[in-house]
Design an enzyme around this catalytic site. Structure first.
Site, PDB file in Angstrom:
ATOM      1  N   GLY A   1       1.017  -1.211   0.024  1.00 21.26           N
ATOM      2  CA  GLY A   1      -0.025  -0.070  -0.107  1.00 21.26           C
ATOM      3  C   GLY A   1       0.977   1.094  -0.248  1.00 21.26           C
TER       4      GLY A   1
ATOM      5  N   ASP B   1       0.119   1.997   8.625  1.00 23.46           N
ATOM      6  CA  ASP B   1      -0.404   1.361   9.590  1.00 23.46           C
ATOM      7  C   ASP B   1       0.540   1.418  10.721  1.00 23.46           C
ATOM      8  OD1 ASP B   1      -2.589   0.564   8.111  1.00 23.46           O
ATOM      9  OD2 ASP B   1      -1.716  -1.451   7.517  1.00 23.46           O
TER      10      ASP B   1
ATOM     11  N   ASP C   1       5.381  -5.109   5.962  1.00 22.51           N
ATOM     12  CA  ASP C   1       5.960  -6.294   6.078  1.00 22.51           C
ATOM     13  C   ASP C   1       5.964  -7.456   5.257  1.00 22.51           C
ATOM     14  OD1 ASP C   1       3.211  -6.484   6.469  1.00 22.51           O
ATOM     15  OD2 ASP C   1       3.266  -7.589   8.422  1.00 22.51           O
TER      16      ASP C   1
ATOM     17  N   THR D   1       4.323   2.371   5.405  1.00 22.66           N
ATOM     18  CA  THR D   1       2.994   2.180   5.501  1.00 22.66           C
ATOM     19  C   THR D   1       2.451   3.021   6.401  1.00 22.66           C
ATOM     20  OG1 THR D   1       1.662   0.545   6.567  1.00 22.66           O
ATOM     21  CG2 THR D   1       3.933   0.222   7.211  1.00 22.66           C
TER      22      THR D   1
ATOM     23  N   ARG E   1       0.867  -4.968  -5.298  1.00 19.41           N
ATOM     24  CA  ARG E   1       0.805  -6.075  -4.423  1.00 19.41           C
ATOM     25  C   ARG E   1       1.035  -7.511  -5.298  1.00 19.41           C
ATOM     26  NH1 ARG E   1      -0.689  -4.050   0.769  1.00 19.41           N
ATOM     27  NH2 ARG E   1      -2.292  -2.684   0.621  1.00 19.41           N
TER      28      ARG E   1
ATOM     29  N   ARG F   1      -6.223  -2.991   8.680  1.00 20.79           N
ATOM     30  CA  ARG F   1      -7.058  -4.260   8.737  1.00 20.79           C
ATOM     31  C   ARG F   1      -6.703  -5.127   9.929  1.00 20.79           C
ATOM     32  NH1 ARG F   1      -6.926  -5.780   3.167  1.00 20.79           N
ATOM     33  NH2 ARG F   1      -4.635  -5.628   3.330  1.00 20.79           N
TER      34      ARG F   1
ATOM     35  N   ASP G   1       2.808  -0.609  11.873  1.00 20.54           N
ATOM     36  CA  ASP G   1       2.793  -1.847  12.752  1.00 20.54           C
ATOM     37  C   ASP G   1       4.004  -2.801  12.388  1.00 20.54           C
ATOM     38  OD1 ASP G   1       2.489  -2.253   9.840  1.00 20.54           O
ATOM     39  OD2 ASP G   1       0.858  -3.745   9.889  1.00 20.54           O
TER      40      ASP G   1
HETATM   41  O1  F6P Z   1      -1.524  -1.556   4.719  1.00 22.21           O
HETATM   42  C1  F6P Z   1      -2.073  -0.343   4.518  1.00 22.21           C
HETATM   43  C2  F6P Z   1      -3.531  -0.551   4.216  1.00 22.21           C
HETATM   44  O2  F6P Z   1      -4.206   0.837   3.926  1.00 22.21           O
HETATM   45  C3  F6P Z   1      -4.390  -1.060   5.400  1.00 22.21           C
HETATM   46  O3  F6P Z   1      -4.741  -0.230   6.532  1.00 22.21           O
HETATM   47  C4  F6P Z   1      -5.545  -1.474   4.376  1.00 22.21           C
HETATM   48  O4  F6P Z   1      -6.200  -2.569   5.295  1.00 22.21           O
HETATM   49  C5  F6P Z   1      -5.009  -2.217   3.337  1.00 22.21           C
HETATM   50  O5  F6P Z   1      -3.713  -1.156   3.119  1.00 22.21           O
HETATM   51  C6  F6P Z   1      -6.007  -1.771   2.464  1.00 22.21           C
HETATM   52  O6  F6P Z   1      -5.432  -2.252   1.163  1.00 22.21           O
HETATM   53  P1  F6P Z   1      -5.712  -2.172  -0.555  1.00 22.21           P
HETATM   54  O7  F6P Z   1      -5.618  -0.562  -0.568  1.00 22.21           O
HETATM   55  O8  F6P Z   1      -4.990  -3.017  -1.298  1.00 22.21           O
HETATM   56  O9  F6P Z   1      -7.332  -2.360  -0.393  1.00 22.21           O
END
Ligand code: F6P
Length: 322
Positions: free
Chosen positions: A11, A128, A103, A126, A72, A172, A130
């Site tokens: 992301g 997040d 990660d 990120t 991804r 998430r 995390d």
């Molecule tokens: O990892 C960053 C993030 O924004 C999370 O907070 C979220 O759960 C996820 O990516 C959403 O991913 P995507 O943009 O692929 O829907």
């Protein structure tokens, strides 16, 4: 190490561009040849590797997203995909790789550098927050500021209409954005994946709040909570508590925007640290920031370990909501 490539993966996060700029300019400063890989690991596989000079990264420090784009990539999870990626690195005679991501991205980097002769350094990018081995990840501060701005605005309308609002934020598997924005935004409660909260407990609290002193309330919910985020929890609450209730899902809005000063400086420092670590011969490390000092942590640990959620922050939400 003489030829270094940089990619962004997973992301996107505000501040990734500031980090790319820092990686490229630090490399050039130390006499390395610099390259950018488009679309994360997919670009390594497809040979989308372009030379970068100082000018290539002009005027991006303030821009959200990533000029290198991101993806991804499932193919990189296969040995065949990684072989293609490595062959392209060899073709361009690249001997060092900086991976800016989370990660999942680090796991890919770790495996690649164990299978092949390529040195990798990760930079935590990120929203997040995390990752173990850094107090903050690039993008977290900007995302929080975006969320706070939204909560402030929602509060205006919540107060005017005497409403209960469930505001869903990203994360998430991680509740950092939810927790920080709940404290900064003055929310009445927060629901995060790291700590289970029963619907009954939440309803009891809201009934007391909204029956006594308060006429409106904001509950911040991390996405995915109670099997469906804010929408799911609002439905469950409504079954027991009849109050004018609304749901607001902030979504990908949180991932964009110009990075804050904090994220730009963090990204610039970590970008410099990543390149200098490669030049010193480090491999499979993540450049993070601990107590305002750059710290290298083995990628292995950064992936496997989880930072403990600070219980005092959860308590603080409750204290400030009385
Ligand atoms: O990892 C960053 C993030 O924004 C999370 O907070 C979220 O759960 C996820 O990516 C959403 O991913 P995507 O943009 O692929 O829907």
């Amino acid at each position: 190490i003489e030829r270094i490539a940089v990619l962004t993966s997973g992301g996107d996060a505000p501040g990734m561009n500031a980090c790319i700029r820092s990686v490229v300019r630090t490399g050039i400063y130390h006499g390395a040849q610099m390259f950018g890989v488009m679309q994360g690991y997919q670009g390594l596989i497809n040979d989308e590797i372009i030379p970068l000079n100082s000018k290539s990264v002009s005027n991006i420090v303030q821009r959200g997203g990533t000029i290198l784009k991101t993806a991804r990539c499932l193919e990189f999870k296969t040995p065949e995909g990684r072989k293609k990626a490595y062959d392209n690195l060899v073709k361009h005679e690249i001997d060092g790789l900086v991976v800016i991501g989370g990660d999942g991205s680090f796991t890919g980097a770790e495996i690649l550098s164990r299978e092949y002769d390529i040195k990798v350094i990760g930079v935590p990018g990120t929203i997040d927050n995390d990752l173990f081995g850094t107090d903050f990840t690039i993008g977290f501060d900007t995302a929080n500021n975006t969320v706070i701005e939204a909560i402030d605005k929602i509060r205006d309308t919540a107060a005017s209409h005497d409403r209960l609002f469930f505001v869903e934020v990203m994360g998430r598997d991680a509740g950092y954005i939810a927790l920080w924005s709940a404290i900064g935004g003055g929310a009445e409660a927060v629901l995060i994946p790291e700590k289970e909260t029963s619907v009954d407990d939440l309803v009891d609290k809201l009934m007391v709040d909204l029956g006594n002193l308060k006429t409106s309330s904001i509950v911040v919910v991390a996405e995915g909570e109670h099997g469906g985020g804010a929408m799911a929890i609002a439905e469950k609450v409504k079954e027991r508590f009849n109050y004018d209730t609304k749901v607001s899902i902030l979504g990908h809005f949180q991932r964009g925007g110009s990075p804050t000063s904090f994220d730009r400086v963090l990204a610039s420092r970590l970008g410099q640290a990543a390149v200098e670590a490669l030049l010193k011969g480090h491999n499979r490390k993540m450049a993070g920031m601990i107590s305002n000092h750059v710290a290298l942590t083995s990628i292995d640990l950064a992936i496997k370990n989880k930072t403990e959620m600070d219980e005092t922050l959860i308590e603080l939400v409750n204290i400030l909501a009385i």
